[in-house]
Scaffold this active site. Structure first.
Site, mmCIF file in Angstrom:
data_model
loop_
_atom_site.group_PDB
_atom_site.id
_atom_site.type_symbol
_atom_site.label_atom_id
_atom_site.label_comp_id
_atom_site.label_asym_id
_atom_site.label_seq_id
_atom_site.Cartn_x
_atom_site.Cartn_y
_atom_site.Cartn_z
ATOM 1 N N HIS A 10 0.812 -1.221 0.000
ATOM 2 C CA HIS A 10 0.000 0.000 0.000
ATOM 3 C C HIS A 10 0.845 1.271 0.000
ATOM 4 O O HIS A 10 0.307 2.358 -0.236
ATOM 5 C CB HIS A 10 -0.941 0.040 1.212
ATOM 6 C CG HIS A 10 -1.983 -1.024 1.197
ATOM 7 N ND1 HIS A 10 -2.926 -1.138 0.192
ATOM 8 C CD2 HIS A 10 -2.235 -2.046 2.058
ATOM 9 C CE1 HIS A 10 -3.718 -2.180 0.450
ATOM 10 N NE2 HIS A 10 -3.310 -2.753 1.560
ATOM 11 N N ASP B 143 -2.419 -10.530 -2.591
ATOM 12 C CA ASP B 143 -3.051 -10.103 -1.338
ATOM 13 C C ASP B 143 -4.535 -9.777 -1.594
ATOM 14 O O ASP B 143 -4.919 -9.381 -2.697
ATOM 15 C CB ASP B 143 -2.320 -8.861 -0.817
ATOM 16 C CG ASP B 143 -2.789 -8.412 0.553
ATOM 17 O OD1 ASP B 143 -2.129 -8.777 1.540
ATOM 18 O OD2 ASP B 143 -3.814 -7.688 0.639
ATOM 19 N N HIS C 224 -6.169 -7.280 -0.600
ATOM 20 C CA HIS C 224 -6.373 -5.846 -0.858
ATOM 21 C C HIS C 224 -5.607 -5.406 -2.111
ATOM 22 O O HIS C 224 -4.533 -5.936 -2.405
ATOM 23 C CB HIS C 224 -5.889 -5.014 0.332
ATOM 24 C CG HIS C 224 -6.553 -5.358 1.628
ATOM 25 N ND1 HIS C 224 -6.037 -6.302 2.500
ATOM 26 C CD2 HIS C 224 -7.690 -4.896 2.194
ATOM 27 C CE1 HIS C 224 -6.834 -6.399 3.560
ATOM 28 N NE2 HIS C 224 -7.847 -5.578 3.402
ATOM 29 N N ASP D 128 -4.461 -12.988 3.188
ATOM 30 C CA ASP D 128 -5.701 -12.519 3.821
ATOM 31 C C ASP D 128 -6.923 -12.820 2.946
ATOM 32 O O ASP D 128 -8.038 -12.411 3.273
ATOM 33 C CB ASP D 128 -5.626 -11.021 4.188
ATOM 34 C CG ASP D 128 -4.931 -10.176 3.155
ATOM 35 O OD1 ASP D 128 -4.581 -10.684 2.064
ATOM 36 O OD2 ASP D 128 -4.732 -8.972 3.428
#
Ligand code: OKP
Ligand code: ZN
Length: 342
Positions: A157, A193, A195, A282
């Site tokens: 991120h 991931d 996200h 995740d």
């Protein structure tokens, strides 16, 4: 495979804004223990080499790096709350270009989310995490087939000049730069991931020497909310070198794999000479902050898909917050990769 790890993350335990309170971040030091325990039987641990700061300057803004190096001391001198974070961000129609002078203003300028704060151990941990990715990529560039960097904090991120989403320095980006400097002409990032890897996308968005592919929860319903749509395909020279695969809540292995396969095809078609895998697990069905439904038995399957690309491969850890299962899920990716490479 060799696993690069160190204890330099231990003093980083950030806080995040829940619906009403500052709570301990889901991104905890215990995550590293879970992964080490699960990979220990089949893999060997090595320590990092010294961080090459020029790699950070290749992917991050100099003012950002300088600010982050001093932010905690400045916070302690001026505010002394338990964790430093912004309260206001340059939203629509605000001036994006002008940097404020106040500490709170700078925290908003150089951050993008209230799920992420800076504490005393944050910057040294972020630097150490980047060094793990660097070392893994150096060893792969030197002839190892694959390496795993047990990075904490995660990195995908972190944009050129902003922290957020538990990330401060873009570890995958560091590995990419190592490969580029070693002579690999085009590098792929495969971000699995849950996200969207908005930071990695941001850093390489205008470059055609790095193909960034991310499979993730649709930003319409999930963090980071404002980035990660399929229409984001790169800009300028980078047009066509960014690929997003947003998926709905409740996604299971079969649908998720079709998106992985589209990315694998894109990586092949682009003629990439190495791949950096942003390895978040995740996507797991019991992850406490996520809404995909992958099972522990599914992770070796994706490891095998990655191995089938036949590329020099660096895995860097990103997310995964079901701490008890985190290690087994990561080990599944690595073991599936090795079984398919043998
Ligand atoms: C980092 B990585 C949950 C807040 C979630 C965003 C999650 C950042 C994930 N209450 N904040 O991509 O796993
Ligand atoms: Zn994640």
């Amino acid at each position: 495979m060799l696993v690069v790890t160190s204890d330099d993350h231990l003093a980083h335990h950030a806080l995040e804004l829940d619906s009403t309170n500052l709570i301990p971040s889901w991104e905890t030091p215990t995550r590293v223990d879970s992964v080490r325990r699960a990979v220990a039987p089949d893999h060997r641990f090595v320590g990092p080499g010294e961080l090459d700061v020029s790699l950070l300057h290749a992917i991050h803004d100099g003012e950002y790096l300088a600010f982050m190096a001093g932010v905690w001391d400045r916070w302690v001198a001026e505010e002394a709350g338990p964790a430093a974070m912004g309260v206001a961000w340059p939203a629509r129609r605000f001036d994006q270009g002008r940097r404020p002078t106040a500490l709170r203003g700078l925290l908003g300028y150089h951050g993008f989310a209230a799920d992420c704060s800076v504490v005393g151990g944050t910057w040294s941990a972020a630097l150490a995490s980047a060094a793990l990715a660097q070392t893994a990529a150096e060893l792969v560039a030197g002839g190892e087939r694959a390496m795993f960097a047990l990075c904490r904090p995660p990195g995908h991120h972190a944009t050129r000049d902003q922290f957020g989403g538990y990330c401060y320095l873009n570890n995958a980006g560091v590995a990419v730069e190592v490969f580029r400097r070693s002579g690999v002409e085009r590098v792929a990032v495969l971000d699995i991931d849950y996200h969207h890897g908005n930071g990695t996308q941001d850093i390489f968005y205008e470059r055609d020497d790095v193909l960034v592919c991310s499979i993730h929860a649709d930003p319409a319903f999930e963090f980071p909310y404002f980035c990660g749509h399929a229409s984001e395909t790169g800009h300028g020279a980078g047009e066509g070198y960014n690929r997003n695969e947003p998926l709905p809540a409740g996604t299971e292995l079969a649908e998720w794999l079709t998106a992985v396969d589209r990315c694998v095809d894109a990586i092949r078609d682009a003629g990439c000479g190495a791949v950096v895998v942003s390895t978040g697990v995740d996507t797991f069905e019991a992850d406490p902050i996520s809404q995909f439904l992958l099972r522990t038995d599914d992770y070796p399957v994706v490891g095998a898909r990655i191995a089938d690309m036949g590329l020099p491969t660096v895995f860097v850890l990103e997310g995964g917050y079901a701490v008890d299962a985190l290690g087994d899920n990561v080990a599944g990716v690595l073991n599936g990769f090795e079984a398919a490479s043998a």
